[in-house]
Each structure stands twice: as structure tokens, then as C-alpha cells.
Design an enzyme around this catalytic site. Structure first.
Site, PDB file in Angstrom:
ATOM      1  N   ASP A 264       0.883  -1.154   0.000  1.00 41.32           N
ATOM      2  CA  ASP A 264       0.000   0.000   0.000  1.00 41.32           C
ATOM      3  C   ASP A 264       0.937   1.224   0.000  1.00 41.32           C
ATOM      4  O   ASP A 264       2.095   1.109   0.409  1.00 41.32           O
ATOM      5  CB  ASP A 264      -0.872  -0.029   1.252  1.00 41.32           C
ATOM      6  CG  ASP A 264      -1.652   1.245   1.429  1.00 41.32           C
ATOM      7  OD1 ASP A 264      -2.359   1.637   0.496  1.00 41.32           O
ATOM      8  OD2 ASP A 264      -1.536   1.869   2.513  1.00 41.32           O
TER       9      ASP A 264
ATOM     10  N   ASP B   9       0.021   5.061   0.817  1.00 36.92           N
ATOM     11  CA  ASP B   9      -0.187   6.049   1.884  1.00 36.92           C
ATOM     12  C   ASP B   9      -0.132   5.378   3.256  1.00 36.92           C
ATOM     13  O   ASP B   9      -0.911   4.462   3.533  1.00 36.92           O
ATOM     14  CB  ASP B   9      -1.556   6.731   1.724  1.00 36.92           C
ATOM     15  CG  ASP B   9      -1.655   7.571   0.457  1.00 36.92           C
ATOM     16  OD1 ASP B   9      -0.775   8.408   0.240  1.00 36.92           O
ATOM     17  OD2 ASP B   9      -2.618   7.370  -0.301  1.00 36.92           O
TER      18      ASP B   9
ATOM     19  N   VAL C 140      -9.583   4.016   2.225  1.00 34.93           N
ATOM     20  CA  VAL C 140     -10.899   4.106   1.576  1.00 34.93           C
ATOM     21  C   VAL C 140     -10.842   5.109   0.411  1.00 34.93           C
ATOM     22  O   VAL C 140     -10.189   6.148   0.534  1.00 34.93           O
ATOM     23  CB  VAL C 140     -11.945   4.543   2.638  1.00 34.93           C
ATOM     24  CG1 VAL C 140     -13.302   4.752   2.028  1.00 34.93           C
ATOM     25  CG2 VAL C 140     -12.003   3.529   3.776  1.00 34.93           C
TER      26      VAL C 140
ATOM     27  N   SER D 166      -5.298   5.178  -4.065  1.00 38.44           N
ATOM     28  CA  SER D 166      -5.178   6.584  -4.453  1.00 38.44           C
ATOM     29  C   SER D 166      -5.035   6.782  -5.960  1.00 38.44           C
ATOM     30  O   SER D 166      -4.212   6.150  -6.615  1.00 38.44           O
ATOM     31  CB  SER D 166      -3.976   7.214  -3.755  1.00 38.44           C
ATOM     32  OG  SER D 166      -3.800   8.536  -4.235  1.00 38.44           O
ATOM     33  N   LYS D 167      -5.827   7.736  -6.458  1.00 37.15           N
ATOM     34  CA  LYS D 167      -5.706   8.122  -7.868  1.00 37.15           C
ATOM     35  C   LYS D 167      -4.534   9.075  -8.056  1.00 37.15           C
ATOM     36  O   LYS D 167      -4.218   9.463  -9.172  1.00 37.15           O
ATOM     37  CB  LYS D 167      -7.008   8.763  -8.346  1.00 37.15           C
ATOM     38  CG  LYS D 167      -8.156   7.763  -8.378  1.00 37.15           C
ATOM     39  CD  LYS D 167      -9.424   8.340  -8.950  1.00 37.15           C
ATOM     40  CE  LYS D 167     -10.439   7.208  -9.127  1.00 37.15           C
ATOM     41  NZ  LYS D 167     -11.769   7.676  -9.480  1.00 37.15           N
ATOM     42  N   ASN D 168      -3.907   9.482  -6.955  1.00 32.78           N
ATOM     43  CA  ASN D 168      -2.726  10.355  -7.022  1.00 32.78           C
ATOM     44  C   ASN D 168      -1.423   9.583  -6.875  1.00 32.78           C
ATOM     45  O   ASN D 168      -0.362  10.189  -6.661  1.00 32.78           O
ATOM     46  CB  ASN D 168      -2.808  11.417  -5.915  1.00 32.78           C
ATOM     47  CG  ASN D 168      -3.944  12.403  -6.147  1.00 32.78           C
ATOM     48  OD1 ASN D 168      -3.963  13.100  -7.166  1.00 32.78           O
ATOM     49  ND2 ASN D 168      -4.910  12.447  -5.240  1.00 32.78           N
TER      50      ASN D 168
HETATM   51  C1  BG6 Z   1      -5.687   5.866   0.232  1.00 34.84           C
HETATM   52  C2  BG6 Z   1      -5.747   6.723   1.480  1.00 34.84           C
HETATM   53  O1  BG6 Z   1      -4.386   5.429   0.011  1.00 34.84           O
HETATM   54  O2  BG6 Z   1      -6.135   6.603  -0.897  1.00 34.84           O
HETATM   55  C3  BG6 Z   1      -7.153   7.279   1.664  1.00 34.84           C
HETATM   56  O3  BG6 Z   1      -5.413   5.930   2.617  1.00 34.84           O
HETATM   57  C4  BG6 Z   1      -7.577   8.030   0.407  1.00 34.84           C
HETATM   58  O4  BG6 Z   1      -7.180   8.125   2.783  1.00 34.84           O
HETATM   59  C5  BG6 Z   1      -7.473   7.096  -0.795  1.00 34.84           C
HETATM   60  O5  BG6 Z   1      -8.915   8.500   0.541  1.00 34.84           O
HETATM   61  C6  BG6 Z   1      -7.855   7.784  -2.108  1.00 34.84           C
HETATM   62  O6  BG6 Z   1      -6.909   8.768  -2.406  1.00 34.84           O
HETATM   63  P1  BG6 Z   1      -7.028   9.810  -3.588  1.00 34.84           P
HETATM   64  O7  BG6 Z   1      -5.636  10.366  -3.696  1.00 34.84           O
HETATM   65  O8  BG6 Z   1      -7.443   9.078  -4.822  1.00 34.84           O
HETATM   66  O9  BG6 Z   1      -8.040  10.822  -3.184  1.00 34.84           O
HETATM   67 MG    MG Z   2      -2.614   3.182   3.597  1.00 37.46          MG
END
Ligand code: BG6
Ligand code: MG
Length: 216
Positions: A11, A13, A49, A118-120
Site C-alpha cells: 500500500d 499512503d 478508503v 489513491s488516484k494520485n
Molecule cells: C488511500 C488513502 O491510500 O487513498 C485514503 O489511505 C484516500 O485516505 C485514498 O482517501 C484515495 O486517495 P485519492 O488520492 O485518490 O483521493
Molecule cells: Mg494506507
């Protein structure tokens, strides 16, 4: 433990990179603007999430009914605040032991991948300078169902060309531990999830885990 797995799926984050504060501040700004109560305890429920599901958790504290369009706008606004913050992070945001752990895995012939909601993800990997460390990246852009659904971990295994049973997941979120188990993968739980009893291995962080796994 190292001989059992052909790959480790991390994972992002809270496992590799510390972005917790960026997420918290961005959701807090949005909640304050909307007059919705939000605190760090609620923030913990957002760990692992997806963005839209996180928004639904935040909206539990308001009676107001938002249209789908309004929800999309709010999620986009939060992401704007989040990206502003992520643009200021660098390799200092990498968590203790993470890079060593990944390099040791690779030296032991174990493939490494990212499995993040995460999309980032790509932006964060670029900002911290660790994109090239990974053999495959699966993230929120690759899947429809987010953790605890197994999809992102199955996608990572598929990108590596491996069976789920050949992979171990490292997670800091209870939703992520569930996702890995649903994918049929063993889990090393760290950080916030370190006491998760469903995980096969539990450790404080990757600094501690590298000693256990690679005998250093
Ligand atoms: C997860 C984080 O990795 O990515 C969450 O733990 C977050 O807190 C989720 O909501 C989605 O991230 P993003 O960057 O797509 O908004
Ligand atoms: Mg995490």
C-alpha cells in the site's frame, strides 16, 4: 518469511509515504467550508478508503442531502486542496525503513509493486522520487471497487504475472488488510493496522520489518 513470496505488494499512503496530514488538512478544509463536523477520529476511518467513499463517511455528520453533482464537486475540491499539499512533499515524506525494505526484497529476488486506492499514486511516487523502485503499480485508476474489495491487489498481481498466493501485502489500513485477505494474500500489517489480528505478520513499521524479514 522471505522465501515464501515471489512478490510484495505495498500500500502507498501510510506504508511507504506519509501523506496522512495532507489528507486530513484537505478534508478538514472542505468540511469547514460545508459546516460539517470532522475530526481526527473520523479521519482514521478514511484510511485506505477511496475518495468518494471517504466523502460519504464525512457526510454522515450532516442532515443535508447533496446531489451526485454536488458530491463530485466536493470530492474534486478536496482533491485540489490535497494535490496543493502533495506538490510540496519530497523524499522526506518517505517512511522509515521503506526504501531499505524494498531494496532488500529486490536483492532477494522478490518483485515489488504498489497496490493503492489513491488516484494520485503516480504523482506521489514522482514527488518522492521512488517511481523506478517498483516493478508494477496498480492504483485507484485501475479498479472500480476500492478496498476492502480485493481488486487493486489482484490487479497488481496480474501486472506482475503472479498468482495471488505468491504475493504478500503490506498494509496500514484495516480496509486494506481485508482487501488483501479477500485477494487470498498474506498480510504484513504496519502502522495504524499493526494490531490487526487478521494479519499474518504485525510490526510497527518497515524499519522493524526489514530486521525480521531480512535478518539485518
Ligand atoms: C488511500 C488513502 O491510500 O487513498 C485514503 O489511505 C484516500 O485516505 C485514498 O482517501 C484515495 O486517495 P485519492 O488520492 O485518490 O483521493
Ligand atoms: Mg494506507
Amino acid at each position: 518469511m522471505k522465501k515464501e513470496y515471489k512478490a510484495i505488494i505495498f500500500d502507498l499512503d501510510g506504508v511507504i509515504v506519509s501523506t496522512d496530514e495532507c489528507h486530513y488538512e484537505a478534508w478538514k478544509m472542505l468540511s469547514d467550508e460545508e459546516g460539517i463536523y470532522f475530526d481526527r477520529e473520523i479521519n482514521e476511518r478514511l484510511r485506505g478508503v477511496s475518495r468518494m467513499e471517504s466523502l460519504e463517511i464525512i457526510l454522515e455528520r450532516t442532515e443535508k442531502i447533496y446531489s451526485e453533482e454536488e458530491k463530485q464537486e466536493m470530492a474534486a475540491r478536496k482533491n485540489g486542496y490535497y494535490v496543493e499539499r502533495v506538490m510540496t512533499i519530497d523524499s522526506n515524506a518517505i517512511l522509515p525503513g521503506a526504501v531499505d525494505f524494498i531494496k532488500m526484497a529486490k536483492n532477494n529476488g522478490i518483485s515489488v509493486a504498489i497496490g493503492s486506492s489513491s488516484k494520485n499514486t503516480k504523482l506521489i511516487l514522482e514527488r518522492t522520487g521512488i517511481t523506478k523502485l517498483f516493478d508494477a503499480v496498480a492504483d485507484g485508476n485501475d479498479v472500480k471497487n476500492s478496498k476492502p474489495a480485493p481488486d487493486v491487489f489482484l490487479k497488481a498481481a496480474e501486472k506482475l504475472g503472479l498468482e495471488p498466493s505468491e504475493c504478500m501485502v503490506v498494509e496500514d489500513a484495516d480496509a486494506g488488510v481485508e482487501a488483501a485477505l479477500n485477494a487470498g494474500m498474506d498480510v504484513l500489517a504496519v502502522g495504524y493496522a499493526k494490531n490487526n489480528r487478521k494479519a499474518k505478520f504485525c510490526m510497527n513499521n518497515l524499519e522493524e520489518a526489514k530486521g525480521e524479514m531480512f535478518n539485518v
